[in-house]
Design a protein around this motif. Sequence first.
Motif, mmCIF file in Angstrom:
data_model
loop_
_atom_site.group_PDB
_atom_site.id
_atom_site.type_symbol
_atom_site.label_atom_id
_atom_site.label_comp_id
_atom_site.label_asym_id
_atom_site.label_seq_id
_atom_site.Cartn_x
_atom_site.Cartn_y
_atom_site.Cartn_z
ATOM 1 N N PRO A 8 0.834 -1.202 0.000
ATOM 2 C CA PRO A 8 0.000 0.000 0.000
ATOM 3 C C PRO A 8 0.873 1.258 0.000
ATOM 4 C CG PRO A 8 -0.044 -1.048 2.163
ATOM 5 C CD PRO A 8 0.763 -1.944 1.260
ATOM 6 N N ILE A 9 0.433 2.260 -0.754
ATOM 7 C CA ILE A 9 1.146 3.541 -0.792
ATOM 8 C C ILE A 9 0.154 4.673 -0.573
ATOM 9 C CG2 ILE A 9 2.990 2.712 -2.310
ATOM 10 C CD1 ILE A 9 1.552 4.197 -4.633
ATOM 11 N N GLU A 10 0.706 5.831 -0.244
ATOM 12 C CA GLU A 10 -0.054 7.064 -0.127
ATOM 13 C C GLU A 10 0.555 8.061 -1.088
ATOM 14 O OE1 GLU A 10 -1.235 7.450 4.520
ATOM 15 O OE2 GLU A 10 0.816 7.985 3.992
ATOM 16 N N ASP A 160 2.310 3.362 2.740
ATOM 17 C CA ASP A 160 1.187 3.616 3.633
ATOM 18 C C ASP A 160 1.396 2.761 4.869
ATOM 19 O OD1 ASP A 160 -1.171 3.945 4.992
ATOM 20 O OD2 ASP A 160 -2.467 3.468 3.292
ATOM 21 N N THR A 161 1.758 3.385 5.953
ATOM 22 C CA THR A 161 2.051 2.649 7.180
ATOM 23 C C THR A 161 0.805 2.453 8.040
ATOM 24 O OG1 THR A 161 2.710 4.718 8.224
ATOM 25 C CG2 THR A 161 4.458 3.359 7.264
ATOM 26 N N ASP A 162 -0.309 3.052 7.675
ATOM 27 C CA ASP A 162 -1.577 2.852 8.381
ATOM 28 C C ASP A 162 -2.237 1.617 7.785
ATOM 29 O OD1 ASP A 162 -4.010 2.910 9.601
ATOM 30 O OD2 ASP A 162 -4.638 4.854 8.820
ATOM 31 N N ALA A 165 -5.668 1.724 5.965
ATOM 32 C CA ALA A 165 -5.921 2.650 4.850
ATOM 33 C C ALA A 165 -5.885 1.924 3.522
ATOM 34 C CB ALA A 165 -4.898 3.775 4.871
ATOM 35 N N SER A 169 -4.423 8.154 -1.375
ATOM 36 C CA SER A 169 -5.051 9.191 -0.556
ATOM 37 C C SER A 169 -5.497 10.317 -1.434
ATOM 38 C CB SER A 169 -4.092 9.701 0.495
ATOM 39 O OG SER A 169 -2.964 10.305 -0.089
#
Length: 169
Positions: A8-10, A160-162, A165, A169
Amino acid sequence: MPTTLPVPIEFELPEGWHAAPPDEAGAPGAAFVALHPHPDAGFTANITIDGEFRPDAAALPEIAQESVERLRQTAMSVEITGRREIGSAEAPGLTQTLAVSAVVGGLLRDLVQSQVYLSMLDVADPRKRSVIRLVLTATASQHPTVLDDFRDFVRTVRPDTDTGAGAAS
């Protein structure tokens, strides 16, 4: 059907750009597509994101060359006009710029692709590597005006460390 990123990335889209469903935007293999608000001669500049888990030891230049070869299967011509490694040993990356002649929407178009490859290791298992590819595609005449937007976009891309999520974003 859009693909899912291996990690995952933001990121933040540049002002005016808007997300579009990959299938509807003509990029079914992408995990994410953003479109520029002002088409040039009927072609809409776009940013796509895709990626894959890479269990092999292929270096980023080899992976970038694989992309060139895949593009050559569908385009009239593809020329590498620039390629350089970026980042650090802990967070390696590579950029390449391609001049592409392709039939799009029934018209032969001169396009430019700016591609960025980011290598990301799995935090839980550093032997697992994923490569994320960010691509700006624009007409040759519009590319210089949208390139700064793409660079701004690339600077916002991060893991994305959350864990709850989504991929964007």
